[in-house]
Design a protein around this motif. Structure first.
Motif, PDB file in Angstrom:
ATOM      1  N   SER A  92       0.687  -1.179   0.084  1.00  0.00           N
ATOM      2  CA  SER A  92       0.031   0.014  -0.032  1.00  0.00           C
ATOM      3  C   SER A  92       0.790   1.202   0.093  1.00  0.00           C
ATOM      4  O   SER A  92       0.332   2.100  -0.742  1.00  0.00           O
ATOM      5  N   LYS A 148       2.089   1.877  -3.451  1.00  0.00           N
ATOM      6  CA  LYS A 148       0.868   2.425  -4.459  1.00  0.00           C
ATOM      7  C   LYS A 148       0.772   3.752  -4.129  1.00  0.00           C
ATOM      8  O   LYS A 148       0.494   4.512  -4.939  1.00  0.00           O
ATOM      9  N   LEU A 149       0.895   4.034  -2.813  1.00  0.00           N
ATOM     10  CA  LEU A 149       0.482   5.703  -2.632  1.00  0.00           C
ATOM     11  C   LEU A 149       1.870   6.292  -3.210  1.00  0.00           C
ATOM     12  O   LEU A 149       1.610   7.651  -3.725  1.00  0.00           O
ATOM     13  N   GLN A 150       2.897   6.072  -3.076  1.00  0.00           N
ATOM     14  CA  GLN A 150       4.208   6.632  -3.626  1.00  0.00           C
ATOM     15  C   GLN A 150       3.989   6.637  -5.021  1.00  0.00           C
ATOM     16  O   GLN A 150       4.501   7.842  -5.624  1.00  0.00           O
ATOM     17  N   LYS A 151       3.535   5.675  -5.521  1.00  0.00           N
ATOM     18  CA  LYS A 151       3.549   5.734  -7.241  1.00  0.00           C
ATOM     19  C   LYS A 151       2.604   6.766  -7.562  1.00  0.00           C
ATOM     20  O   LYS A 151       2.597   7.157  -8.486  1.00  0.00           O
ATOM     21  N   SER A 152       1.484   6.750  -6.990  1.00  0.00           N
ATOM     22  CA  SER A 152       0.193   7.765  -7.278  1.00  0.00           C
ATOM     23  C   SER A 152       0.886   9.260  -6.759  1.00  0.00           C
ATOM     24  O   SER A 152       0.274  10.150  -7.434  1.00  0.00           O
ATOM     25  N   ALA A 153       1.447   9.382  -5.805  1.00  0.00           N
ATOM     26  CA  ALA A 153       2.090  10.871  -5.600  1.00  0.00           C
ATOM     27  C   ALA A 153       3.058  11.515  -6.778  1.00  0.00           C
ATOM     28  O   ALA A 153       3.183  12.376  -6.783  1.00  0.00           O
ATOM     29  N   LYS A 154       3.498  10.718  -7.475  1.00  0.00           N
ATOM     30  CA  LYS A 154       4.536  11.093  -8.551  1.00  0.00           C
ATOM     31  C   LYS A 154       3.679  11.718  -9.766  1.00  0.00           C
ATOM     32  O   LYS A 154       2.896  11.871 -10.080  1.00  0.00           O
TER      33      LYS A 154
END
Length: 133
Positions: A124, A127-133
């Protein structure tokens, strides 16, 4: 904050060394600067060194060298043993005892659950780090 845990008659202490390790006792008399007479309702009265005692915040009102009946009544009215088990210190000791009594399979199940939980947290987070980029 001033110091409040004095060695005095009626002070509840925890035995931190020896065969009675982990048991709560009450100081009923002071022998000298190094030793005290301690008592507990289900055990015999004995002399113990202060180095083997850890003083708690609890104190009961008893007379010097109180009889077993008076000690038991005072402990029952103040409900000291259950109050101690509700403190952070008592909970920590209870957790240590319960952990030492677990079986190999229970420790294995806990390790597997911890591994699954950490993998889910890592996924999770990724996933959050990927969506923040």
């Amino acid at each position: 904050m001033p110091f409040k845990r004095y060695v005095e008659i009626g002070r509840v202490a925890l035995v931190n060394y020896g065969p009675e390790y982990g048991k709560l006792v009450v100081i009923t008399d002071i022998v000298d600067q190094n030793r005290a007479v301690v008592d507990r309702p289900d055990e015999t009265r004995r002399v113990i060194n202060f180095k083997r005692l850890a003083l708690t915040d609890f104190k009961i009102d008893i007379q010097r060298m109180a009889k077993k009946k008076e000690l038991t009544a005072a402990l029952k009215t103040n409900d000291v043993f259950t109050k101690f088990q509700q403190t952070a210190w008592g909970k920590k000791l209870a957790a240590r005892v319960s952990k030492s009594q677990t079986t190999d399979f229970e420790r294995y199940k806990a390790a597997v659950a911890k591994s699954k939980r950490s993998k889910a947290v890592a996924a999770s987070l990724a996933k959050l780090q990927k969506s923040a980029k």
